[in-house]
Structures are given as structure tokens and as C-alpha cells.
Design a protein around this motif. Structure first.
Motif, short mmCIF file in Angstrom:
data_model
loop_
_atom_site.label_atom_id
_atom_site.label_comp_id
_atom_site.label_asym_id
_atom_site.label_seq_id
_atom_site.Cartn_x
_atom_site.Cartn_y
_atom_site.Cartn_z
N ARG A 393 15.20 4.41 35.79
CA ARG A 393 14.91 6.01 35.17
C ARG A 393 15.94 6.65 34.41
O ARG A 393 17.20 6.35 34.94
CB ARG A 393 14.43 6.63 36.55
CG ARG A 393 14.46 8.24 36.06
CD ARG A 393 14.20 9.10 37.52
NE ARG A 393 14.12 10.46 37.38
CZ ARG A 393 15.15 11.12 37.44
NH1 ARG A 393 16.56 10.72 37.70
NH2 ARG A 393 15.50 12.33 37.23
N ILE A 394 15.91 7.25 33.39
CA ILE A 394 16.70 7.91 32.70
C ILE A 394 16.40 9.15 32.56
O ILE A 394 15.13 9.50 32.09
CB ILE A 394 16.89 7.36 31.30
CG1 ILE A 394 17.36 5.79 31.30
CG2 ILE A 394 18.08 8.09 30.51
CD1 ILE A 394 17.14 5.21 29.72
N SER A 395 17.15 10.28 33.08
CA SER A 395 16.95 11.75 32.96
C SER A 395 17.14 12.19 31.55
O SER A 395 18.65 12.18 31.31
CB SER A 395 17.51 12.33 34.22
OG SER A 395 17.28 13.97 34.03
N LEU A 396 16.40 12.85 30.68
CA LEU A 396 16.68 13.23 29.73
C LEU A 396 17.08 14.75 29.66
O LEU A 396 16.98 15.61 28.68
CB LEU A 396 15.90 12.90 28.39
CG LEU A 396 15.83 11.32 28.31
CD1 LEU A 396 14.45 11.28 27.05
CD2 LEU A 396 17.05 10.77 27.85
N GLY A 397 16.68 15.58 30.78
CA GLY A 397 16.92 16.96 30.73
C GLY A 397 18.26 17.45 30.40
O GLY A 397 19.34 17.02 31.05
N GLY A 398 18.29 18.50 29.22
CA GLY A 398 19.54 18.87 28.91
C GLY A 398 20.39 18.14 28.08
O GLY A 398 21.23 18.63 27.50
N VAL A 399 20.03 17.04 27.76
CA VAL A 399 20.72 16.00 26.80
C VAL A 399 20.74 16.76 25.28
O VAL A 399 19.53 17.16 24.98
CB VAL A 399 20.00 14.60 26.67
CG1 VAL A 399 20.66 13.98 25.69
CG2 VAL A 399 20.30 13.96 27.95
N ARG A 400 21.74 17.09 24.88
CA ARG A 400 21.75 17.48 23.51
C ARG A 400 22.64 16.81 22.41
O ARG A 400 22.87 17.21 21.22
CB ARG A 400 22.57 18.86 23.80
CG ARG A 400 22.19 19.87 24.69
CD ARG A 400 22.94 21.13 25.06
NE ARG A 400 23.40 21.82 23.77
CZ ARG A 400 22.47 22.84 23.53
NH1 ARG A 400 21.71 23.25 24.07
NH2 ARG A 400 23.02 23.69 22.52
N ASP A 401 23.26 15.74 22.77
CA ASP A 401 23.93 14.82 21.79
C ASP A 401 23.01 13.32 21.51
O ASP A 401 22.48 12.88 22.54
CB ASP A 401 25.15 14.30 22.55
CG ASP A 401 26.06 14.02 21.66
OD1 ASP A 401 25.58 13.29 20.26
OD2 ASP A 401 27.51 13.63 21.89
N GLU A 402 22.94 13.18 20.15
CA GLU A 402 22.23 11.91 19.87
C GLU A 402 22.99 10.93 20.40
O GLU A 402 22.15 9.72 20.45
CB GLU A 402 22.06 12.02 18.31
CG GLU A 402 21.52 10.81 17.74
CD GLU A 402 21.70 10.85 16.31
OE1 GLU A 402 21.25 9.69 15.81
OE2 GLU A 402 22.20 11.81 15.71
N SER A 403 24.15 10.92 20.43
CA SER A 403 24.77 9.90 20.90
C SER A 403 24.65 9.38 22.42
O SER A 403 24.54 8.28 22.59
CB SER A 403 26.37 9.94 20.99
OG SER A 403 26.86 10.16 19.69
N ASP A 404 24.14 10.40 23.08
CA ASP A 404 23.47 9.73 24.34
C ASP A 404 22.40 8.64 24.44
O ASP A 404 22.11 8.06 25.09
CB ASP A 404 23.02 11.12 25.35
CG ASP A 404 24.05 11.73 25.86
OD1 ASP A 404 25.20 11.13 25.71
OD2 ASP A 404 23.72 12.67 26.37
N ILE A 405 21.53 8.83 23.43
CA ILE A 405 20.67 7.81 23.28
C ILE A 405 20.83 6.55 22.24
O ILE A 405 20.62 5.55 22.75
CB ILE A 405 19.48 8.57 22.24
CG1 ILE A 405 18.61 9.84 23.16
CG2 ILE A 405 18.27 7.69 22.42
CD1 ILE A 405 18.36 9.70 24.47
N ARG A 406 21.59 6.91 21.08
CA ARG A 406 22.02 5.85 20.36
C ARG A 406 23.63 5.22 20.47
O ARG A 406 23.95 4.22 19.78
CB ARG A 406 21.88 6.17 18.94
CG ARG A 406 20.50 6.39 18.30
CD ARG A 406 20.36 6.40 16.90
NE ARG A 406 19.05 6.34 16.40
CZ ARG A 406 18.52 5.26 15.80
NH1 ARG A 406 19.23 3.97 16.00
NH2 ARG A 406 17.27 5.19 15.49
N GLY A 407 24.16 5.78 21.23
CA GLY A 407 25.58 5.46 21.52
C GLY A 407 26.75 6.11 20.60
O GLY A 407 26.13 6.62 19.53
#
Length: 817
Positions: A393-407
Motif C-alpha cells: 500500500r502506498i498512501s498518496l494523501g498530501g503528496v505534493r512532489d513529483e519526485s515522490d512518484i518518479r524519484g
């Protein structure tokens, strides 16, 4: 002691010049710089009198304007020899100290301090003891100077040439770096022998400090020498190993090379990884760049490039798992079983060679949408369990940075892969069930848009070559089963929404909540609260009341909390009273949990004029509401209250237009619209209300009030209206019908086009309910008003009786000239 200090008496009052961080002793001639107003005024006052001033140290050197309480009680009486004023307003004076003086009284006057003081007579003490102390102090002073704590040669020679024991103690105390408190204490001591003792103690402490510092410096030097020696030995060892075994790190490089070869990487990935490995082999193992490449290679070799779990697709077993873990949610379970059935057929065809294996992995991206607490996340776990796959499970609530997804790119310090690649490493397989939780709560900032970064990942046609910025090479994500969850699908960007198949989770009805409480929540809370089976019994009636009167939610989270609260109180009762079994009935709820928090609406007791029963739906379930209309004398205004939204206000205006158009048919005098104000109100005014589905209810209440015909109290209605009287379909039929049933309603008016939606309501819940399906408002009014539409139209028909005879008007008399 000087002759002047023995014979001179102090003036009755002396100005005080406070000084910071220093102490002046008798016989000293010292320059003093004064810049503060309190000091300059004191100097001016002393010059105007006998040129005698008191120099007193202040306790807090950071205090700009000290008061009487901020000064020490003992100072030094001084004669002012010279004084000079500077252009900037400051003053320089040369003073000669001649006596220790104790302040008996200090007052503040004209901006400076004024004191009454008395001279402290000095004593010498035992001559032999003083002589011995004098020698010891000189020796200690010389020892301190030898250790490097030296003064200027002139000052050192002057102090060592002093023959007066009192002066020796004072001058050493002045020139050494003692604390202000210690220097002040020496000033306050009248006996020369006592002052010498104090100075001796301070010199001994200084010598001990010097010895400690030397010992620490020696230890540090030895440690540095040891580290340097070890460094040289390590370098020699490296050189020896280089001669015996080749380049340092060759073994590590070979290990990486073997592990990379075992991965069977795609050619494009393999070329990039080998290039990085060759760079690593040419670098010094301890260099910073080598550390970065080593971390990169560790990520490469630990990712599941070709590791996957075998799917065990057994529809019967999968159905049992879903039924065991969840109650209700039939549509969702059916969709999951359909997905598994398609998967199984593809696997069988792939084994026979009829389709390529790549086609097996392709499938839809599922999006579970629904209110909180209805089981979206737990269904995803059950899917992974039924497939035999890993679950992450990956919680995406509040994620604002593209690097959180793509590194991050490896050029940044501390760069890491994104959450997707990290999840795959955590799962250890390339085909896990990957839950992307709360995709509707992604943020946007100057670091990029994470939702846009998901577009490639969640597109089955593109995610075969998903590229993380850190890896820099494509990774095949096509075998991963992505499941997304959201509460509000309207917050998901359109392009992202287009890539997913929406599966809607509706709120649980009361019967479903009751079954969930009995099957899952109650046993789980019994275990968590340390209770044995049947030690506490909660009756079904108590659970039902707990659902309706103590919780108002779409899911069952609050219900589980309330059950846990009941069980904790029951556990306390068991321990305090010694009972073996506690039974909680409906009547016990108020004792344990307090009064009911929510009171559902119930049907009206009797038909009323201008009051219609509507139905509404919210994320926490369905219920009924009363719409009230009243007519009063006025000027034809329409008043709407109850915190109605724009769409609901438009429905009220449309209802008024419909009533005006059909006024004659309904027996409503047209002049009543012009001579009256119409007020429409929906109770629970603190709750915002919006939506078109109240159109029928508003029209019924309005026509009832205008025609003075009561509305049936056992009929609830919902549906959107048009100006021409058509009834349009609405949503939430299942929840609205169940809310009406709970309120005691027996007849329900629905739009004709919503007739097929009743299939969602279980048959046993439709019992004792009569449904009317309206295509137009005439049908709805016929069912809703007492007497029906015929009774309403009969009011407008002309009453039977004698026909009126029209009389010829009399001719007016001719005008006279």
C-alpha cells in the motif's frame, strides 16, 4: 596603606560611577572611559564637589542603567586626577584609588546614583603568616606565568617587585583572569592575610586548570598520532594487497557483475548498468562518487526484474475469501470475480499458446470510489490474498512532489527512487497488488504535479517502460495490478480518471451494518478488550439502536469505536462486581454511552396543509425531510430559507411557475399570487442542502398551501421537475428508500425512469412498501394530496345552479348643455 587613606574622611555623600566587568583596588591609578549618562552625570557632580568619586562594580554587566540594587555593597573611593570630554560626548578620566568603601545608603538623584559610604579600615594580620603567604603567592604567580599565562614584561616585573603584601594580593587579583565575583570578594576582604589566602586558592585552581588542559592536549595529540599511524599502516596494507591480489575492490566488482548477469536484464537496461559498473571498477573504493554508484547498483540488483509470484486463480476460493472478509458490497465482489475469471481464461489460453504471455498481464486499472470506512482498502487486501500475490500500500494523501512518484535524479545528494520502485523492492516481486491510496488528495506545488507523474504509470499501454528518474532505465510495470482508492472522484484530474475503471462503493445500509457488527466488529473488539466469548452479550436491538441513534456514517469505523466503548465499560463492570456475564440491552445504552446523539426523522402524525415529505441522500445514508410552504399577505414575493443551494432554489422557482400556469385547473385564484408572499422553508437550517431531487416535494407543498389541500403524511417523494411538469430521474434511490422505510413511510413516489434502480434494494426490505412511479407532476400530485388530483380539479369547476341573467345596462342620461 597610604597615608591619605588612613587620615582622609569621606564626604557625607559621594557620586557613584558604576563599572562593568572590572574591580579597582586601592593605590591604583587607572584611566576610566565613561559613556553612559549615569556615569557622566556622576563625574560632573564629583568635579563640582571635592573630586572624590566611588567606583562600584555592577552585578550584571549587560545592564545599561543600573539601580541601587544592581551594585555590589563595597566599592573603591577614588580621587579624580584629570578629566577630558570627547567630541562624541563620552568622558575619559584618570583616577587614583585610595580606600575600600562600604555603601551604607544609595539613592538615585538627577539621573545618577548618590551614596553614603564609610571607609573599611585595612588590617595586616599575623606578621609571620603574612610573610609566608607572601612568598607562596609570589611562587605560585611565577609558576602560572611559566605555563604561558603571562602578562606583559613590564606588568610582570612591576608585580614581582611589590613588597607590600596587601598590594601584591590586590594587583595579582586585578591582572589575572579571575571571575568578577572572586575579584569583588578580594576587594571586600579587609585583612591582608585573608586576601593572600584567597589569591593563593585562585592561583592553585588556575594551575590545576592549566594541568588539565595540558593533559587533554596530550591525549588529543596521542589520538591524532595513533590515527595517522593507522592511516599509514592501512595505506601500506593496500599497497601490499595491490601487489598480491590486484586492484582494491575487484572482488566487490566481480560480485556485482555476477549478480547483474543472473538478473537477465533487458538489453537497454543491461548496457546502462554495465556502463555504471565499469565506471565503479575504475574508481577508488573510498571516493564519494564510488559510494553513489555503489548505492545505485545495490538498488539495481535488489529489484525484482524477473521475480514474480504465480497466480492461483480459483474463483470458488476467491469468492469464499471475499465473503469471509466482507459483508455486502455485492457489485464490488462481482466485479472482482469477473476480473479473476478473465485472468484465468487468459492464463489457460496462454498455456496453450493461443495468445502471447504479455496479453495475460494486461488488465484495467481499478478505482474504488466511496466514502470513508466502507472497505475499499480491505477489499484490495482480499484481492491480493485470493490471487496469492504480494500486497503493498502506498498512501498518496498530501503528496505534493513529483519526485515522490518518479524519484530524484542521482545528481542530487541523498537521491532515492520514487515510492513505486521502493514498493516493488519491498514486495520482492514484479507483479504485486499495488494499492495507491487516496489518489484524490494529491497536491500540486512548485516541485511538480504528482498526478501527472501517475499518467504513464497507470496507462496499460505505457507502463511497460516506466522510467524512474533515479534508475534512469525502464522498468516493466505491466504485470502489476494497480488498485486506486478515492473519496471524491471529481478531485481527480480528467486524463488520470480516463485511465481507470471506476467501481463505486455505496454506504452501508442499517441491515448491513448490523450484520457487519455481529460478524466482524463485535468478535474483534471482544478480543482486543480481553473478553472471552459470551462473556458480554449485546442484543440485536441494542446494536440497531447503536447504529441509528449513536452513529451517523457511511462506513462502520465509528460503530466499531462505540462497540469498543461498550465492551470496555462491561469489562470494568465484570471486574468490579464479580459478574461472570454481562448483557447489554437497548435500554442500557443511555446508561453506558449517554443520551442518543442522532434522532432520525419519523413520519408526520397526520396530513397537513403545505407540508410535504421529501427524501434525501448523503454520504452517511438516506433519510426523510419535511418541506414546508405557507402563504401570507404580501406583494407576490418568494422567500426561501433553510440554507438551500442554488439548484434547490431553482427547483422552488420552477415549482412556483408550474403552480401559476396550472392555477385555474387547481382552483387557485390568480390574484392570490399577486396579493400574497410565499415562504418555502426546509427545517434543519444549519445543514446546507443542495440538489434537484426535492422538486416534487417542493411543488406538492406549494400547491397544497395555495389550494389549501392537505398532503398525505404517509407518502414520501423524490424527483426532479421541469417547467412543463415532467419528472426526471435522480440518484441514491436505494439509500432514500431505506431511509423512508426506517422513518415509517409506507408509500414512496419515484420517477418512472428510476424504476430499474429498485433492484438494488433487497426484496425483504421492499416488503410493506408501495411504490408509485411518476412520469409527470399530475401523477405525483394525485398520489400525494388528500383527495387526489380529481378533488383538486373539482374545486375549479363551476358549481351547478341557476344561470346568471345578463342585464342590459341603463343608458346614461344625456348631458345637459
Amino acid at each position: 596603606m597610604s597615608e591619605r587613606s588612613e587620615n582622609k574622611t569621606l564626604p557625607s555623600t559621594l557620586p557613584i560611577c558604576p563599572v562593568r566587568g572590572s574591580v579597582i583596588y586601592p593605590t591604583m591609578v587607572m584611566p576610566i572611559d565613561a559613556g553612559r549618562p549615569i556615569s557622566i552625570k556622576a563625574i560632573d557632580a564629583a568635579l563640582a564637589q571635592e573630586r572624590v568619586i566611588l567606583i562600584v562594580s555592577q552585578r550584571d554587566k549587560d545592564l545599561e542603567t543600573p539601580g541601587p540594587q544592581d551594585l555590589y555593597e563595597v566599592g573603591t573611593a577614588c580621587n579624580i586626577l584629570r578629566m577630558r570630554k570627547n567630541p562624541d560626548g563620552s568622558v575619559q578620566m584618570l583616577v587614583q584609588a585610595f580606600a575600600r568603601a562600604r555603601l551604607t545608603q544609595v539613592v538615585q538623584q538627577d539621573g545618577y546614583l548618590l551614596a553614603q559610604a564609610e571607609i573599611i579600615p585595612e588590617s595586616v594580620g599575623n606578621a609571620i603568616e603574612v610573610k609566608a603567604l607572601f612568598r607562596e603567592v609570589r611562587e605560585k604567580f611565577q609558576a602560572v606565568l611559566k605555563e604561558g599565562r603571562y602578562l606583559s614584561p613590564e606588568v610582570t616585573q612591576f608585580v614581582l617587585n611589590l613588597e607590600d603584601p596587601s598590594q601584591l594580593a590586590d594587583y595579582i587579583a586585578f591582572h589575572m583572569d579571575f571571575r568578577l565575583e572572586d575579584k569583588q570578594k578580594i576587594l571586600e576582604t579587609a585583612s591582608a592575610s585573608e586576601r593572600l589566602k584567597q589569591v593563593l586558592v585562585l592561583l592553585d585552581a588556575e594551575l590545576e586548570l592549566i594541568e588539565t588542559q595540558k593533559r587533554i592536549q596530550q591525549q588529543v595529540k596521542e589520538e591524532i598520532d595513533k590515527n595517522q599511524r593507522e592511516y599509514f599502516l592501512r595505506e601500506q596494507m593496500k599497497a601490499i594487497q595491490k601487489e598480491l591480489h590486484g586492484e582494491e575492490g575487484e572482488e566487490e566488482v566481480e560480485e556485482y557483475r555476477e549478480r547483474i548477469a543472473a538478473l537477465s536484464l533487458p538489453e537497454a537496461v543491461k548496457g546502462e548498468v554495465e556502463r555504471e559498473l565499469n565506471r565503479f571498477a575504475r574508481m577508488h573504493p573510498d571516493s564519494a562518487e564510488a559510494s553513489v554508484i555503489r548505492t545505485y547498483l545495490d538498488w539495481i540488483v535488489n529489484l525484482p526484474w524477473n521475480t514474480r509470484t504465480e497466480d492461483h486463480v480459483d474463483l470458488k476460493q476467491a469468492k469464499e475469501i471475499l465473503e469471509e472478509d466482507h459483508y455486502g458490497l455485492e457489485k464490488v465482489k462481482d466485479r472482482v470475480l469477473e476480473y479473476l475469471a478473465v485472468r484465468k481464461l487468459k492464463l489457460e489460453r496462454a498455456k496453450r499458446g493461443e495468445i502471447p504471455e504479455e496479453e495475460v498481464a494486461k488488465g484495467p486499472i481499478l478505482l474504488f470510489v466511496g466514502p470513508p470506512g466502507v472497505g475499499k482498502t480491505s477489499i484490495a487486501k482480499s484481492i491480493a490474498k485470493s490471487l496469492g500475490r504480494k500486497y503493498v500500500r502506498i498512501s498518496l494523501g498530501g503528496v505534493r512532489d513529483e519526485s515522490d512518484i518518479r524519484g530524484h535524479r542521482r545528481t542530487y545528494i541523498g537521491a532515492m527512487p520514487g515510492r513505486i520502485i521502493q514498493a516493488l523492492r519491498q514486495a520482492g516481486s514484479k507483479n504485486p497488488v499495488l494499492l495507491l491510496d487516496e489518489v484524490d488528495k494529491l497536491g500540486v506545488s512548485y516541485q511538480g504535479d504528482p498526478a501527472s507523474a501517475l499518467l504513464e504509470l497507470l496507462d496499460p499501454a505505457q507502463n511497460k517502460e516506466f522510467t524512474d528518474h533515479y534508475l534512469g532505465v525502464p522498468f516493466d510495470m505491466s504485470e502489476t495490478l494497480f488498485i486506486c482508492t478515492a473519496n471524491f472522484p471529481e478531485n481527480i484530474p480528467g486524463p488520470l480518471m480516463d485511465r481507470m475503471e471506476l467501481i463505486e462503493f455505496t454506504s452501508y445500509i442499517e441491515q448491513e451494518k448490523l450484520e457487519i457488527a455481529k460478524r466482524y466488529l463485535l468478535p474483534r473488539q471482544m478480543l482486543e478488550n480481553g473478553l472471552k466469548e459470551n462473556q458480554v452479550v449485546i442484543t440485536e436491538a441494542a446494536l440497531s439502536r447503536l447504529i441509528t441513534h449513536y452513529t451517523r456514517e457511511a462506513g462502520v469505523r465509528n460503530l466499531e469505536r462505540e462497540i469498543g466503548s461498550l465492551l470496555r465499560k462491561a469489562a470494568r463492570t465484570i471486574l468490579e462486581t464479580g459478574k461472570k456475564r454481562v448483557r447489554i440491552t437497548e435500554g442500557d445504552l443511555e446508561k453506558y454511552l449517554g443520551p442518543a446523539r442522532f434522532m432520525p426523522e419519523s413520519e408526520a402524525r397526520e396530513p397537513q396543509v403545505g407540508v410535504a415529505t421529501g427524501m434525501y441522500y448523503s454520504p452517511v445514508g438516506g433519510d426523510i425531510m419535511f418541506i414546508e410552504a405557507t402563504v401570507m399577505p404580501g406583494k407576490g414575493n418568494l422567500v426561501l430559507t433553510g440554507q438551500l443551494g442554488d439548484v434547490m432554489k431553482e427547483s422552488a422557482r420552477a415549482a412556483l411557475t408550474y403552480a401559476k400556469k396550472n392555477a385555474q385547473r387547481f382552483g387557485i385564484p390568480l390574484e392570490r399570487f399577486d396579493n400574497s408572499d410565499i415562504h418555502i422553508h426546509v427545517p434543519a437550517g444549519a445543514v446546507p442542502k443542495e440538489g434537484p431531487s426535492a422538486g416534487i416535494a417542493i411543488t406538492t407543498a406549494l400547491v397544497s398551501a395555495l389550494a389549501d389541500v392537505p398532503v398525505r403524511h404517509d407518502v414520501a417523494m423524490t424527483g426532479e421537475i421541469t417547467l412543463t411538469g415532467r419528472v426526471l430521474p435522480i440518484g441514491g434511490v436505494k439509500e432514500k428508500v431505506l431511509g423512508a422505510r426506517r422513518a415509517g413511510i409506507r408509500q414512496v413516489i419515484l420517477p418512472k425512469q428510476n424504476q430499474s434502480d429498485l433492484i438494488d434494494v433487497p426484496a425483504y426490505l421492499r416488503q410493506n412498501l408501495t411504490f408509485h412511479f411518476a412520469e409527470n407532476l399530475d401523477q405525483a400530485l394525485d398520489w400525494a394530496l388528500v383527495g387526489g388530483l380529481k378533488g383538486l380539479e373539482a374545486r375549479s369547476a363551476p358549481k351547478p345552479g341557476k344561470p346568471k341573467v345578463s342585464r342590459k345596462p341603463k343608458t346614461p342620461p344625456a348631458a345637459r348643455a
